[in-house]
Design an enzyme around this catalytic site. Structure first.
Site, short mmCIF file in Angstrom:
data_model
loop_
_atom_site.label_atom_id
_atom_site.label_comp_id
_atom_site.label_asym_id
_atom_site.label_seq_id
_atom_site.Cartn_x
_atom_site.Cartn_y
_atom_site.Cartn_z
CG ASP A 186 -4.79 2.52 -11.67
OD1 ASP A 186 -3.97 3.09 -10.92
OD2 ASP A 186 -4.54 1.49 -12.30
CD GLU A 229 -2.60 1.67 0.37
OE1 GLU A 229 -3.47 0.93 -0.09
OE2 GLU A 229 -2.39 2.83 -0.05
CG ASN A 279 4.99 3.61 -6.22
OD1 ASN A 279 4.14 2.95 -6.85
ND2 ASN A 279 5.41 4.78 -6.62
C1 LIG Z 1 -9.25 3.27 -5.09
S1 LIG Z 1 -8.42 2.61 -3.70
C2 LIG Z 1 -9.04 0.93 -3.53
C3 LIG Z 1 -8.87 0.41 -2.15
C4 LIG Z 1 -9.35 -1.05 -1.92
N1 LIG Z 1 -8.63 -1.97 -2.77
C5 LIG Z 1 -10.84 -1.18 -2.15
O1 LIG Z 1 -11.26 -1.77 -3.14
O2 LIG Z 1 -11.60 -0.69 -1.29
C6 LIG Z 1 -6.81 2.32 -4.39
C7 LIG Z 1 -5.78 1.98 -3.32
O3 LIG Z 1 -4.55 1.68 -3.96
C8 LIG Z 1 -3.50 2.39 -3.31
N2 LIG Z 1 -2.46 2.65 -4.33
C9 LIG Z 1 -2.54 3.50 -5.38
N3 LIG Z 1 -1.42 3.46 -6.10
C10 LIG Z 1 -0.61 2.56 -5.50
C11 LIG Z 1 0.70 2.09 -5.78
N4 LIG Z 1 1.39 2.56 -6.83
N5 LIG Z 1 1.25 1.16 -4.96
C12 LIG Z 1 0.56 0.69 -3.87
N6 LIG Z 1 -0.70 1.10 -3.55
C13 LIG Z 1 -1.27 2.02 -4.37
C14 LIG Z 1 -4.16 3.67 -2.79
O4 LIG Z 1 -3.44 4.27 -1.75
C15 LIG Z 1 -5.53 3.14 -2.36
O5 LIG Z 1 -5.50 2.65 -1.03
#
Ligand SMILES: C[S@@+](CC[C@H](N)C(=O)[O-])C[C@H]1O[C@@H](n2cnc3c(N)ncnc32)[C@H](O)[C@@H]1O
Length: 202
Positions: free
Chosen positions: A110, A60, A87
């Site tokens: 995304d 995360e 990341n």
């Molecule tokens: C739109 S949210 C979805 C959260 C969860 N999976 C859900 O369905 O409720 C996208 C998640 O991905 C994380 N995220 C975005 N880009 C990322 C990256 N490059 N590496 C790791 N996590 C990432 C964000 O911080 C966020 O918690």
């Protein structure tokens, strides 16, 4: 759980740590699965409970979620799950050996789908190549989104990636594990359609 207003998580280049995956789980011989973007950990924690015969790692980018989910894992005594801040766009090769992952899960990634936002998307051709290196042959990659444009863009990226094959003709018919993320629950409550993709590592 508010992050510092000037803190940009997308500046995270290096993982917060480099776990030795042979040491972090109680049962190291179990298959290792990966969830990217677990946020509050709702899905990851349910997954660890539902599949005690598998290990699950979570990446995360937002630091505020790590301690929160670690606390829950400790409270529930779940020794088959481990989470860290990283990341996923830059960390996969640094964290996972080739062919070390048995399943990949990316739920509602995304929130941007416009072409000018392509650079920000986690799921892009470069990422898919790097993930493919970490997945064992036969491993499934599960993705879900509520945005049709994004689903179609991901389908197109995956269809042209030689390392993957679509398990279905187009979208997957059902939720493979029967577990819900926060965003999935919200979408279902709003009556929104969910697009599910399942691709198999060749
Ligand atoms: C739109 S949210 C979805 C959260 C969860 N999976 C859900 O369905 O409720 C996208 C998640 O991905 C994380 N995220 C975005 N880009 C990322 C990256 N490059 N590496 C790791 N996590 C990432 C964000 O911080 C966020 O918690």
């Amino acid at each position: 759980m508010r992050a510092h207003p000037h803190y940009n998580p997308f500046n995270v280049r290096e993982p917060a740590e480099y776990p030795d995956w042979t040491k972090v789980f109680a049962r190291t011989e179990q298959p290792l699965d990966l969830e990217i973007g677990f946020s509050t950990g709702r899905w990851l924690i349910q997954y660890a409970k539902t599949f005690p015969e598998r290990n699950i790692a979570g990446l995360e980018i937002r630091a505020k979620f790590i301690e929160h989910v670690r606390g829950k894992l400790t409270a529930e005594n779940l020794a088959n799950a481990y989470v860290l801040q990283a990341n996923a766009a830059t960390a996969l090769r640094k964290l996972f050996a080739p062919q070390s992952l048995s399943r990949g899960i990316i739920m509602f990634p995304d929130p941007w789908y416009k072409p000018r936002h392509l650079k920000r998307r986690v799921i892009n051709p470069k990422f898919l190549t790097e993930l493919a290196e970490c997945l064992v042959s036969g491993a499934e990659l599960h993705i879900a989104t509520d945005q049709q444009n994004l689903a179609e863009a991901m389908l197109a990226d995956l269809a042209t990636a030689p390392e993957y094959q679509n398990k279905y003709a187009r979208y997957a018919p059902e939720n493979f594990a029967g577990l819900m993320t926060d965003i999935e629950l919200y979408n279902l409550k709003c009556g929104r359609k969910i697009y599910r993709l399942v691709f198999v590592r060749c």
